[in-house]
Design an enzyme around this catalytic site. Structure first.
Site, PDB file in Angstrom:
ATOM      1  N   GLY A   1      -8.673  11.061   1.076  1.00 47.20           N
ATOM      2  CA  GLY A   1      -7.805  12.166   1.498  1.00 47.20           C
ATOM      3  C   GLY A   1      -6.682  11.717   2.406  1.00 47.20           C
TER       4      GLY A   1
ATOM      5  N   SER B   1       0.853  -1.190   0.000  1.00 45.84           N
ATOM      6  CA  SER B   1       0.000   0.000   0.000  1.00 45.84           C
ATOM      7  C   SER B   1       0.884   1.234   0.000  1.00 45.84           C
ATOM      8  CB  SER B   1      -0.919  -0.022   1.229  1.00 45.84           C
ATOM      9  OG  SER B   1      -1.778   1.111   1.209  1.00 45.84           O
TER      10      SER B   1
ATOM     11  N   TYR C   1      -2.509  13.812 -12.257  1.00 48.71           N
ATOM     12  CA  TYR C   1      -1.833  12.629 -11.704  1.00 48.71           C
ATOM     13  C   TYR C   1      -0.631  12.350 -12.602  1.00 48.71           C
ATOM     14  CZ  TYR C   1      -1.724   8.133  -9.162  1.00 48.71           C
ATOM     15  OH  TYR C   1      -1.388   7.060  -8.360  1.00 48.71           O
TER      16      TYR C   1
ATOM     17  N   TYR D   1      -4.819   2.818  -9.159  1.00 50.50           N
ATOM     18  CA  TYR D   1      -5.712   3.956  -9.393  1.00 50.50           C
ATOM     19  C   TYR D   1      -6.062   4.017 -10.871  1.00 50.50           C
ATOM     20  CZ  TYR D   1      -7.487   8.743  -9.193  1.00 50.50           C
ATOM     21  OH  TYR D   1      -8.278   9.864  -9.294  1.00 50.50           O
TER      22      TYR D   1
END
Ligand code: NAD
Length: 286
Positions: free
Chosen positions: A221, A120, A182, A172
């Protein structure tokens, strides 16, 4: 016997890694975490001082226990790869054995085996630059920290993973649809991570009966996301346009992760699973 999970990329209680750790702890797993070396001190101090106690609460009222926190820098595979300026950096000098290879060795010495490996983590030093303005160095750094880091973790942890175990990363949708903002090669890094998920599912499946999946998560967030700069806009956009109109909580990703690494998903491997309130299905914003 309960399962043992190593979760790389936990340094506070805001991100997906923390939520995944909680969901796995709630399901009865033993939790080990890998924390980025420069963030280790503050994470350990905050944990010790009880700053996370509220968010350590599990559904049964007990607090999540982390059996051990390992310092980790997933852009270095072994000590030979570490440049002098990092070695002597005072944020690194207080820790040891934090390259991927060494971390796997220490986990092996401490616990023998694991069942679950979670990645992660991501980092792209030029994330706020458009791809058209990204340097080679920035692009390769994004790939190194965000994609190869998973390949390396799997390489080094696979020998200590029990057959039937599972691995998971976080991706993502910028990998497959253009998300302006991004940048820095992060969209490329996520595309590599997703492609590698398929190839590694084959290789780790055949070699060691280990599953490999990735969750394509909606906007949260987290600390990392705030650093990119447009996360509030993405959260609002998702709320306005996703099929399910609600805020996405980190726990929802944690729960999906717990399913994917559990025997309930024993035939699921090599997949990208969307946990995004369905936003990826939309073709236009209305
Ligand atoms: P986060 O800040 O909680 O997690 C990122 C972690 O990566 C941090 O703990 C950081 O210390 C760690 N890290 C960075 N470089 C590292 C390195 N070289 N070695 C070891 N650790 C390192 O943020 P998050 O948003 O929860 O990110 C977790 C994952 O979720 C990432 O892969 C991210 O791309 C993905 N993701 C996030 C969102 C979002 O909107 N937040 C959406 C989709 C996917």
């Amino acid at each position: 016997r309960g399962k043992r999970a190593f979760i790389a990329g936990v340094a506070d209680d805001n991100g997906y890694g923390w939520a995944i750790a909680k969901a796995l702890a709630a399901a009865g797993a033993e939790i080990l975490v890998g924390t980025w070396v420069p963030a280790l001190n503050i994470f350990e101090t905050s944990l010790r001082r009880g700053k996370f106690d509220e968010s350590r609460k599990l559904p049964n009222g007990s607090l999540m226990e982390i059996s051990k926190i390992y310092p980790l820098d997933a852009v270095f595979d072994s000590p030979e790869d570490v440049p002098e300026d990092i070695k002597t950096n005072k944020r690194y000098a207080g820790s040891s054995n934090w390259t991927v290879k060494e971390t796997a060795e220490v986990v092996k010495n401490d616990f023998g085996t694991i069942d679950i490996l979670v990645h992660s983590l991501a980092n792209g030093p030029e994330v706020s630059r458009p791809l058209l303005e990204t340097s080679r160095k920035g692009y390769l750094a994004a790939i190194s920290a965000s994609s190869y880091s998973f390949v390396s973790l799997l390489q080094h942890f696979l020998p200590i993973m029990n057959p039937g175990g599972a691995t998971l990363s976080l991706t993502y949708i910028a990998s497959e649809r253009t998300i302006p903002g991004y940048g820095g090669g992060m969209s490329s890094a996520k595309a590599a991570l997703e492609s590698d998920t398929r190839v590694l599912a084959f290789e780790a499946g055949r070699k060691a009966s280990i599953r490999v999946n990735t969750i394509s998560a909606g906007p949260l967030g987290s600390r990392a996301a705030k650093a990119i700069g447009f996360i509030d806009k993405m959260i609002d956009y998702s709320y306005a346009n996703a099929p399910v109109q609600k805020e996405l909580s980190a726990d929802e990703v944690g729960n999906a992760a717990a399913f994917l690494v559990s025997p309930l998903a024993s035939a699921v491997t090599g997949t990208v699973v969307y946990v995004d309130n369905g936003l990826h299905t939309m073709g236009i914003a209305i």
